[in-house]
Enzyme design. Structure first.
Site, PDB file in Angstrom:
ATOM      1  N   VAL A  93       0.815  -1.226   0.000  1.00 50.64           N
ATOM      2  CA  VAL A  93       0.000   0.000   0.000  1.00 50.64           C
ATOM      3  C   VAL A  93       0.849   1.277   0.000  1.00 50.64           C
ATOM      4  CG1 VAL A  93      -2.011  -1.115   1.047  1.00 50.64           C
ATOM      5  CG2 VAL A  93      -0.309  -0.006   2.533  1.00 50.64           C
TER       6      VAL A  93
ATOM      7  N   ASN B  88      -7.398  -2.539   5.073  1.00 47.53           N
ATOM      8  CA  ASN B  88      -7.120  -3.346   6.267  1.00 47.53           C
ATOM      9  C   ASN B  88      -5.631  -3.445   6.595  1.00 47.53           C
ATOM     10  OD1 ASN B  88      -7.576  -5.771   8.210  1.00 47.53           O
ATOM     11  ND2 ASN B  88      -6.215  -6.584   6.615  1.00 47.53           N
TER      12      ASN B  88
ATOM     13  N   SER C 128      -8.897   1.199  15.263  1.00 47.31           N
ATOM     14  CA  SER C 128      -8.654   0.323  16.415  1.00 47.31           C
ATOM     15  C   SER C 128      -9.213   1.018  17.643  1.00 47.31           C
ATOM     16  CB  SER C 128      -7.143   0.124  16.584  1.00 47.31           C
ATOM     17  OG  SER C 128      -6.864  -0.456  17.846  1.00 47.31           O
TER      18      SER C 128
ATOM     19  N   TYR D 213       1.426   3.946  16.264  1.00 46.83           N
ATOM     20  CA  TYR D 213       0.218   3.205  15.869  1.00 46.83           C
ATOM     21  C   TYR D 213      -1.038   3.995  16.233  1.00 46.83           C
ATOM     22  CZ  TYR D 213      -2.912  -0.880  15.543  1.00 46.83           C
ATOM     23  OH  TYR D 213      -3.929  -1.752  15.220  1.00 46.83           O
ATOM     24  N   ALA D 214      -1.072   4.536  17.454  1.00 50.87           N
ATOM     25  CA  ALA D 214      -2.255   5.299  17.883  1.00 50.87           C
ATOM     26  C   ALA D 214      -2.480   6.494  16.974  1.00 50.87           C
ATOM     27  CB  ALA D 214      -2.089   5.756  19.336  1.00 50.87           C
ATOM     28  N   ALA D 215      -1.399   7.186  16.617  1.00 50.43           N
ATOM     29  CA  ALA D 215      -1.540   8.360  15.747  1.00 50.43           C
ATOM     30  C   ALA D 215      -2.156   7.962  14.406  1.00 50.43           C
ATOM     31  CB  ALA D 215      -0.178   9.013  15.534  1.00 50.43           C
TER      32      ALA D 215
ATOM     33  N   LYS E 133      -4.096   5.362  13.804  1.00 45.19           N
ATOM     34  CA  LYS E 133      -5.476   4.886  13.932  1.00 45.19           C
ATOM     35  C   LYS E 133      -6.439   6.036  14.274  1.00 45.19           C
ATOM     36  CE  LYS E 133      -4.495   0.662  12.801  1.00 45.19           C
ATOM     37  NZ  LYS E 133      -4.892   0.169  11.472  1.00 45.19           N
TER      38      LYS E 133
HETATM   39  N1  LIG Z   1      -5.288  -7.868  15.710  1.00 45.10           N
HETATM   40  C1  LIG Z   1      -5.717  -6.869  16.458  1.00 45.10           C
HETATM   41  O1  LIG Z   1      -5.788  -6.962  17.684  1.00 45.10           O
HETATM   42  C2  LIG Z   1      -6.187  -5.572  15.818  1.00 45.10           C
HETATM   43  C3  LIG Z   1      -6.906  -4.679  16.607  1.00 45.10           C
HETATM   44  C4  LIG Z   1      -7.331  -3.486  16.059  1.00 45.10           C
HETATM   45  C5  LIG Z   1      -7.039  -3.188  14.746  1.00 45.10           C
HETATM   46  N2  LIG Z   1      -6.333  -4.061  13.994  1.00 45.10           N
HETATM   47  C6  LIG Z   1      -6.009  -3.676  12.633  1.00 45.10           C
HETATM   48  O2  LIG Z   1      -6.523  -4.631  11.734  1.00 45.10           O
HETATM   49  C7  LIG Z   1      -5.700  -4.688  10.577  1.00 45.10           C
HETATM   50  C8  LIG Z   1      -5.298  -6.138  10.320  1.00 45.10           C
HETATM   51  O3  LIG Z   1      -4.564  -6.609  11.422  1.00 45.10           O
HETATM   52  P1  LIG Z   1      -4.271  -8.143  11.708  1.00 45.10           P
HETATM   53  O4  LIG Z   1      -4.328  -8.291  13.178  1.00 45.10           O
HETATM   54  O5  LIG Z   1      -5.118  -8.997  10.851  1.00 45.10           O
HETATM   55  O6  LIG Z   1      -2.729  -8.216  11.264  1.00 45.10           O
HETATM   56  P2  LIG Z   1      -1.877  -9.334  10.503  1.00 45.10           P
HETATM   57  O7  LIG Z   1      -0.458  -9.019  10.811  1.00 45.10           O
HETATM   58  O8  LIG Z   1      -2.393 -10.705  10.781  1.00 45.10           O
HETATM   59  O9  LIG Z   1      -2.184  -9.019   8.976  1.00 45.10           O
HETATM   60  C9  LIG Z   1      -1.776  -7.815   8.369  1.00 45.10           C
HETATM   61  C10 LIG Z   1      -1.597  -8.064   6.887  1.00 45.10           C
HETATM   62  O10 LIG Z   1      -1.211  -6.826   6.290  1.00 45.10           O
HETATM   63  C11 LIG Z   1      -0.170  -7.097   5.379  1.00 45.10           C
HETATM   64  N3  LIG Z   1       0.641  -5.905   5.183  1.00 45.10           N
HETATM   65  C12 LIG Z   1       1.573  -5.373   6.019  1.00 45.10           C
HETATM   66  N4  LIG Z   1       2.143  -4.306   5.445  1.00 45.10           N
HETATM   67  C13 LIG Z   1       1.558  -4.164   4.231  1.00 45.10           C
HETATM   68  C14 LIG Z   1       1.733  -3.254   3.162  1.00 45.10           C
HETATM   69  N5  LIG Z   1       2.644  -2.280   3.201  1.00 45.10           N
HETATM   70  N6  LIG Z   1       0.953  -3.393   2.049  1.00 45.10           N
HETATM   71  C15 LIG Z   1       0.047  -4.390   1.979  1.00 45.10           C
HETATM   72  N7  LIG Z   1      -0.152  -5.288   2.944  1.00 45.10           N
HETATM   73  C16 LIG Z   1       0.605  -5.173   4.066  1.00 45.10           C
HETATM   74  C17 LIG Z   1       0.618  -8.239   6.002  1.00 45.10           C
HETATM   75  O11 LIG Z   1       1.429  -8.895   5.031  1.00 45.10           O
HETATM   76  C18 LIG Z   1      -0.491  -9.087   6.572  1.00 45.10           C
HETATM   77  O12 LIG Z   1      -0.946 -10.036   5.634  1.00 45.10           O
HETATM   78  C19 LIG Z   1      -4.525  -3.750  10.846  1.00 45.10           C
HETATM   79  O13 LIG Z   1      -4.761  -2.507  10.232  1.00 45.10           O
HETATM   80  C20 LIG Z   1      -4.530  -3.616  12.349  1.00 45.10           C
HETATM   81  O14 LIG Z   1      -3.951  -2.416  12.780  1.00 45.10           O
HETATM   82  C21 LIG Z   1      -5.898  -5.257  14.502  1.00 45.10           C
END
Ligand SMILES: NC(=O)c1ccc[n+]([C@@H]2O[C@H](COP(=O)([O-])OP(=O)(O)OC[C@H]3O[C@@H](n4cnc5c(N)ncnc54)[C@H](O)[C@@H]3O)[C@@H](O)[C@H]2O)c1
Length: 246
Positions: A63, A89, A141, A154-156, A158
């Site tokens: 991205v 995502n 988040s 991260y907070a900034a 989100k």
């Molecule tokens: N797991 C949690 O507790 C949680 C809580 C709140 C928000 N989120 C948010 O949900 C989203 C997904 O998180 P997750 O827990 O499934 O994480 P994850 O690490 O399991 O998956 C993240 C995916 O994003 C891909 N990725 C990373 N950098 C990338 C880039 N530059 N371009 C394209 N793809 C990229 C990774 O390869 C991976 O497949 C994130 O934005 C995360 O901040 C997660």
């Protein structure tokens, strides 16, 4: 099927919440455009969907890479002629307290989580405006509402994603495009692997339901928000936390 005939681009769709969302969208009839960093991850996600009878195409899309984003968009439009849903995502963590955070940690998280979300929306919005319809969903988040220890960067990002949502929903509502954020609590995915077991156990204990979320429980929310059932939900930042913040 709630997403029949919809074409949905999902970033970070090879793992965790993104993969669960891709699988859910496909089960609801969408053609899913799986976007992630590496070929093996993308291929595995596409195979998992197609083996269950779903429709999916895979693209390597970082991205932060506008050329890859534009190549994917042009290929999707050439094949399917429309893009109905974008799920922003993709996201990472690189945690450190403020006193220890490096510039590299700060910049990398901002580049992917915040600017990556902007890059994707900027590249796809013209298509949605021309169609007169579309849905943009963004991963914020609970940390994007309340902050969190050790997560300055991260907070900034989100909080920033919610800023995008409040702005884009005002700008794009009259063009038939809805924009929302999902704010999960803590979800059992690989992103949490850097957190110590004790922190995760404490976190689960703070939730009235006494457990973390499963990725499918967030995917279900994305599917609802992407569907026409959510036709009057615009500009929302929906907390899905099991009551963590009560
Ligand atoms: N797991 C949690 O507790 C949680 C809580 C709140 C928000 N989120 C948010 O949900 C989203 C997904 O998180 P997750 O827990 O499934 O994480 P994850 O690490 O399991 O998956 C993240 C995916 O994003 C891909 N990725 C990373 N950098 C990338 C880039 N530059 N371009 C394209 N793809 C990229 C990774 O390869 C991976 O497949 C994130 O934005 C995360 O901040 C997660």
């Amino acid at each position: 099927m709630r997403l029949a005939n919809k074409v949905a681009v999902i970033t970070g769709a090879a793992s965790g919440i993104g993969l669960a969302t891709a699988e859910k969208f496909a089960a609801e009839g969408a053609t899913v455009i799986v976007c992630d960093l590496n070929q093996a991850g993308v291929d595995a996600a596409v195979a998992a969907i197609t083996e269950k009878g779903g429709k999916a195409d895979g693209y390597i899309v970082d991205v932060t890479n506008k050329d890859q984003i534009n190549t994917m968009r042009d290929a999707v439009l050439a094949k399917h002629s429309r893009i109905d849903v974008l799920v922003n995502n993709a996201g990472i963590v690189m945690d450190a307290q403020l006193v220890k955070m490096t510039e590299e940690q700060f910049d990398k998280v901002v580049d992917i989580n915040l600017k990556g979300t902007y890059n994707m929306a900027r590249a796809l919005v013209d298509t949605m405006v021309e169609q007169g319809s579309g849905v943009i969903l963004n991963a914020s988040s609970v940390v994007g509402v309340y902050g969190n220890f050790g997560q300055t960067n991260y907070a900034a990002t989100k909080f920033g994603v919610i800023g995008f949502v409040k702005t884009w929903s005002r700008e794009l509502g009259k063009k038939g495009i809805r924009v929302n954020a999902v704010c999960p609590g803590f979800v059992a995915t690989p992103i949490l692997k850097s957190m110590p077991e004790k922190v995760l156990a404490d976190m689960a204990n703070k939730v009235p339901m006494k457990r973390l979320a499963e990725p499918s429980e967030i995917a279900n929310v994305y599917a609802f928000l992407a569907s026409d059932e959510a036709s009057y939900i615009n500009g929302a930042a929906l907390e899905v936390t099991g009551g963590l913040t009560l």
